[in-house]
Design an enzyme around this catalytic site. Structure first.
Site, PDB file in Angstrom:
ATOM      1  CG  ASP A  45      -2.207   0.802   0.972  1.00  0.00           C
ATOM      2  OD1 ASP A  45      -2.123   2.023   0.728  1.00  0.00           O
ATOM      3  OD2 ASP A  45      -3.293   0.198   1.013  1.00  0.00           O
ATOM      4  CG  ASP A  65       2.750   5.313  -6.398  1.00  0.00           C
ATOM      5  OD1 ASP A  65       1.730   4.820  -6.925  1.00  0.00           O
ATOM      6  OD2 ASP A  65       3.103   6.493  -6.570  1.00  0.00           O
ATOM      7  CE1 TYR A 158     -12.785   3.104  -8.767  1.00  0.00           C
ATOM      8  CE2 TYR A 158     -15.045   2.954  -9.550  1.00  0.00           C
ATOM      9  CZ  TYR A 158     -14.023   2.493  -8.751  1.00  0.00           C
ATOM     10  OH  TYR A 158     -14.248   1.414  -7.931  1.00  0.00           O
ATOM     11  CE  LYS A 162     -11.931  -0.441  -9.742  1.00  0.00           C
ATOM     12  NZ  LYS A 162     -10.880  -1.332  -9.188  1.00  0.00           N
TER      13      LYS A 162
END
Length: 251
Positions: A45, A65, A158, A162
């Protein structure tokens, strides 16, 4: 809503599981679940809180990252150095900015897709390379979304990630079958830290559009991830498991 409890098996005893975006939310629940099922867990993370999560469950942590390819390679190398192999790689990290496309900047788009497309691709690449080097079977799990299938105002970047994750999962499944499986999980509304911060009146409106009449808990996603990454799901690849309280069934 209280965390939901699910039966825990030992399906992943001795396996090595990498979870990106594991500091909180779905990622944390998955890390905890796989540790409970006996896996050696590497949490990655950009949030250093992941180290505390790792300490709490006896896992390892790598500050990463996912938008930076060399850091993704370093994550894979650190996992192999610590545990000797990689059996399951779970691409779960994401970043998002929700606003109409005319208000969104190119830098914001690059940040979102850098993690959600390039980071997932790079994660899958280093995992597959290691699995092939081991000469063993393996599983790539990708966190997609119900928004891989439907549109939503203000979510263009976003949703681009996806949609790409779903398409990438299908291709990955074909590239290395039958030895390496690839499966996506497509959650709907999940009660993560970010969702808990949404004003109650807004949440009430969102939940009113979900036939199950509630948000899911991260532990519910983790239970699905643990199943699809197990040998019990050995015939499952190139598809997405939708976990949305019948939201997409509305049509």
């Amino acid at each position: 809503m209280a965390a939901r409890m699910f039966p825990v098996a030992d399906r992943h005893q001795g396996k090595v599981y990498v979870i990106t975006g594991g500091a909180e939310g779905i990622g944390r629940a998955c890390a905890e679940r796989f540790a409970q099922e006996g896996a050696h867990v590497m949490i990655a993370d950009i949030n250093p809180k992941g180290a505390d999560v790792a300490d709490s469950i006896g896992a390892a942590f790598q500050l990463t990252d996912m938008a930076e390819p060399e850091q993704v390679r370093a994550l894979a190398a650190a996992t192999v150095e610590r545990f000797g192999r990689i059996d399951i790689w779970h691409n779960n990290a994401f970043t998002a900015v929700f606003k109409p496309i005319h208000e969104q900047t190119l830098d914001e788009f690059n940040a979102i897709t850098g993690v959600g497309i390039r980071g997932y691709w790079m994660g899958a690449k280093v995992a597959v390379e290691q699995m092939r080097l081991q000469g063993s079977k393996g599983v790539i799990v990708n966190t997609a979304s119900v928004q891989s299938f439907v549109g939503e105002k203000g979510f263009s970047a976003y949703q681009a990630t996806k949609g790409a994750v779903l398409a990438m999962t299908r291709s990955l499944a074909l590239d290395h079958a039958p030895d390496i499986r690839a499966v996506a999980i497509a959650p709907g509304l999940i009660e993560t830290e970010a969702v808990k911060a949404i004003p109650q009146d807004v949440m009430d409106e969102v939940i009113a559009g979900i036939p199950a009449a509630r948000a899911a808990q991260p532990e519910e996603v983790a239970a699905v991830a643990a199943f699809i990454a197990s040998d019990e799901a050995d015939y499952m690849s190139g598809t997405a498991i939708i976990l949305d309280g019948a939201y997409l069934a509305i049509g």
